[in-house]
Design a protein around this motif. Structure first.
Motif, PDB file in Angstrom:
ATOM      1  N   ALA A  42      15.342   9.305 -10.159  1.00  0.00           N
ATOM      2  CA  ALA A  42      13.883   9.416 -10.071  1.00  0.00           C
ATOM      3  C   ALA A  42      13.370   8.430  -9.040  1.00  0.00           C
ATOM      4  N   MET A  43      12.289   8.823  -8.377  1.00  0.00           N
ATOM      5  CA  MET A  43      11.671   7.961  -7.378  1.00  0.00           C
ATOM      6  C   MET A  43      10.172   8.245  -7.444  1.00  0.00           C
ATOM      7  N   ASP A  44       9.451   7.440  -8.206  1.00  0.00           N
ATOM      8  CA  ASP A  44       8.035   7.670  -8.461  1.00  0.00           C
ATOM      9  C   ASP A  44       7.192   6.535  -7.916  1.00  0.00           C
ATOM     10  N   LEU A  45       5.964   6.871  -7.539  1.00  0.00           N
ATOM     11  CA  LEU A  45       5.036   5.816  -7.161  1.00  0.00           C
ATOM     12  C   LEU A  45       3.699   6.051  -7.841  1.00  0.00           C
ATOM     13  N   CYS A  46       3.048   4.954  -8.176  1.00  0.00           N
ATOM     14  CA  CYS A  46       1.744   4.980  -8.841  1.00  0.00           C
ATOM     15  C   CYS A  46       0.826   3.983  -8.151  1.00  0.00           C
ATOM     16  N   SER A  47      -0.422   4.368  -8.003  1.00  0.00           N
ATOM     17  CA  SER A  47      -1.399   3.408  -7.509  1.00  0.00           C
ATOM     18  C   SER A  47      -1.537   2.296  -8.533  1.00  0.00           C
ATOM     19  N   ASP A  86       0.842  -1.196   0.000  1.00  0.00           N
ATOM     20  CA  ASP A  86       0.000   0.000   0.000  1.00  0.00           C
ATOM     21  C   ASP A  86       0.878   1.247   0.000  1.00  0.00           C
ATOM     22  N   VAL A  87       0.233   2.415  -0.012  1.00  0.00           N
ATOM     23  CA  VAL A  87       0.969   3.674  -0.096  1.00  0.00           C
ATOM     24  C   VAL A  87       1.837   3.901   1.138  1.00  0.00           C
ATOM     25  N   GLY A  88       1.402   3.429   2.295  1.00  0.00           N
ATOM     26  CA  GLY A  88       2.228   3.567   3.498  1.00  0.00           C
ATOM     27  C   GLY A  88       3.536   2.821   3.359  1.00  0.00           C
ATOM     28  N   ALA A  89       3.468   1.600   2.840  1.00  0.00           N
ATOM     29  CA  ALA A  89       4.685   0.819   2.619  1.00  0.00           C
ATOM     30  C   ALA A  89       5.566   1.466   1.562  1.00  0.00           C
ATOM     31  N   ALA A  90       4.953   2.031   0.524  1.00  0.00           N
ATOM     32  CA  ALA A  90       5.731   2.691  -0.528  1.00  0.00           C
ATOM     33  C   ALA A  90       6.469   3.903   0.022  1.00  0.00           C
ATOM     34  N   MET A  91       5.778   4.708   0.820  1.00  0.00           N
ATOM     35  CA  MET A  91       6.421   5.903   1.365  1.00  0.00           C
ATOM     36  C   MET A  91       7.477   5.540   2.406  1.00  0.00           C
ATOM     37  N   ALA A  92       7.260   4.458   3.162  1.00  0.00           N
ATOM     38  CA  ALA A  92       8.287   4.008   4.110  1.00  0.00           C
ATOM     39  C   ALA A  92       9.547   3.604   3.358  1.00  0.00           C
ATOM     40  N   ARG A  93       9.365   2.905   2.249  1.00  0.00           N
ATOM     41  CA  ARG A  93      10.519   2.487   1.450  1.00  0.00           C
ATOM     42  C   ARG A  93      11.226   3.694   0.853  1.00  0.00           C
ATOM     43  N   ALA A  94      10.450   4.640   0.298  1.00  0.00           N
ATOM     44  CA  ALA A  94      11.039   5.845  -0.283  1.00  0.00           C
ATOM     45  C   ALA A  94      11.778   6.649   0.787  1.00  0.00           C
ATOM     46  N   SER A  95      11.206   6.722   1.971  1.00  0.00           N
ATOM     47  CA  SER A  95      11.852   7.436   3.071  1.00  0.00           C
ATOM     48  C   SER A  95      13.177   6.772   3.449  1.00  0.00           C
ATOM     49  N   ARG A  96      13.191   5.458   3.468  1.00  0.00           N
ATOM     50  CA  ARG A  96      14.429   4.737   3.787  1.00  0.00           C
ATOM     51  C   ARG A  96      15.499   5.036   2.746  1.00  0.00           C
ATOM     52  N   VAL A  97      15.121   5.092   1.487  1.00  0.00           N
ATOM     53  CA  VAL A  97      16.083   5.412   0.422  1.00  0.00           C
ATOM     54  C   VAL A  97      16.580   6.844   0.585  1.00  0.00           C
ATOM     55  N   ARG A  98      15.680   7.788   0.883  1.00  0.00           N
ATOM     56  CA  ARG A  98      16.102   9.188   1.058  1.00  0.00           C
ATOM     57  C   ARG A  98      17.080   9.339   2.217  1.00  0.00           C
ATOM     58  N   GLN A 108      -8.846  -4.106  -7.844  1.00  0.00           N
ATOM     59  CA  GLN A 108      -9.319  -4.226  -6.469  1.00  0.00           C
ATOM     60  C   GLN A 108      -8.139  -4.177  -5.505  1.00  0.00           C
ATOM     61  N   GLU A 109      -6.959  -3.931  -6.034  1.00  0.00           N
ATOM     62  CA  GLU A 109      -5.760  -3.971  -5.203  1.00  0.00           C
ATOM     63  C   GLU A 109      -5.417  -2.597  -4.648  1.00  0.00           C
ATOM     64  N   ASP A 110      -4.906  -2.567  -3.453  1.00  0.00           N
ATOM     65  CA  ASP A 110      -4.397  -1.345  -2.856  1.00  0.00           C
ATOM     66  C   ASP A 110      -2.899  -1.201  -3.094  1.00  0.00           C
ATOM     67  N   SER A 111      -2.323  -2.164  -3.809  1.00  0.00           N
ATOM     68  CA  SER A 111      -0.875  -2.151  -3.966  1.00  0.00           C
ATOM     69  C   SER A 111      -0.415  -0.918  -4.740  1.00  0.00           C
ATOM     70  N   VAL A 112       0.844  -0.608  -4.548  1.00  0.00           N
ATOM     71  CA  VAL A 112       1.450   0.579  -5.147  1.00  0.00           C
ATOM     72  C   VAL A 112       2.723   0.151  -5.850  1.00  0.00           C
ATOM     73  N   TRP A 113       2.947   0.710  -7.028  1.00  0.00           N
ATOM     74  CA  TRP A 113       4.143   0.430  -7.794  1.00  0.00           C
ATOM     75  C   TRP A 113       5.122   1.561  -7.550  1.00  0.00           C
ATOM     76  N   LEU A 114       6.337   1.234  -7.163  1.00  0.00           N
ATOM     77  CA  LEU A 114       7.375   2.200  -6.838  1.00  0.00           C
ATOM     78  C   LEU A 114       8.559   1.952  -7.754  1.00  0.00           C
ATOM     79  N   ALA A 115       9.023   3.006  -8.426  1.00  0.00           N
ATOM     80  CA  ALA A 115      10.136   2.866  -9.377  1.00  0.00           C
ATOM     81  C   ALA A 115      11.273   3.807  -9.000  1.00  0.00           C
ATOM     82  N   PHE A 116      12.475   3.256  -9.055  1.00  0.00           N
ATOM     83  CA  PHE A 116      13.685   4.040  -8.806  1.00  0.00           C
ATOM     84  C   PHE A 116      14.493   4.076 -10.091  1.00  0.00           C
ATOM     85  N   GLY A 117      14.699   5.256 -10.639  1.00  0.00           N
ATOM     86  CA  GLY A 117      15.544   5.413 -11.822  1.00  0.00           C
ATOM     87  C   GLY A 117      16.953   5.750 -11.371  1.00  0.00           C
TER      88      GLY A 117
END
Length: 182
Positions: free
Chosen positions: A31-36, A11-23, A52-61
């Motif tokens: 680049a560090m983008d996320l999409c629903s 979910d978005v919380g997990a995506a932002m936690a991961r992005a925060s860890r990278v930062r 029906q998924e809450d998952s989020v796709w996170l990409a690091f360029g």
């Protein structure tokens, strides 16, 4: 050299936690983008797609000299494993380019039915991004609207998309009014 590391997280919380860890790390992706999940599937299909998924796709360029790029890829893959991402992939060459083409195809796909869809640009403190995106989801669910988003996880700038069934413009306007209060 160029590479992309993509991860699907719960979910978005997990995506932002991961992005925060990278930062917070010594890593510096270009680049560090996320999409629903809805946004990502829409870009694949060229229009709003059912999800029906809450998952989020996170990409690091990642761009730079070969050795630092390889080191960042290894570290991102290791971090994804530690965080138990739902899926993790490494992309190179044309495959990496196609990932970013798909990411840039989100807006055109979601606005294809422009009569019943809107996009609003947001600029938010990174620390509040997950909470705001959850609130958007809540407003959309209460108003029977579809919602999607694509944001830059490194700076908090992104786009929120809302769509209604045919002729439900009042619901879109009301949703925007509620989102302004967030």
């Amino acid at each position: 050299d160029r590479a992309t590391v993509g991860a699907r997280v719960v979910d978005v919380g997990a995506a932002m936690a991961r992005a925060s860890r990278v930062r917070r790390s010594e890593l510096l992706p270009a680049a560090m983008d996320l999409c629903s999940d809805v946004a990502w599937k829409a870009a694949e299909e060229g229009q709003w797609a059912a999800s029906q998924e809450d998952s989020v796709w996170l990409a690091f360029g990642i761009e730079g000299h070969r050795e630092p790029v390889e080191r960042m890829v290894r570290q991102l893959l290791r971090m994804a494993g530690e965080e138990r991402a739902l899926a993790v992939n490494e992309y190179r060459g044309d495959e990496a380019a196609s990932i970013w083409e798909q990411r840039h195809g989100v807006s055109p796909a979601l606005l294809k039915d422009a009569a019943n869809a809107i996009r609003t640009k947001v600029s938010l403190p990174i620390s509040s991004l997950a909470g705001v995106l959850r609130a958007v989801e809540g407003v959309a669910n209460r108003m029977n609207l579809r919602q999607a988003y694509a944001v830059h996880a490194g700076n908090g700038v992104g786009h929120i998309f809302l769509a209604s069934g045919s002729g439900a413009d009042d619901a879109l306007v009301a949703a925007l009014d509620r989102l302004r209060e967030i």
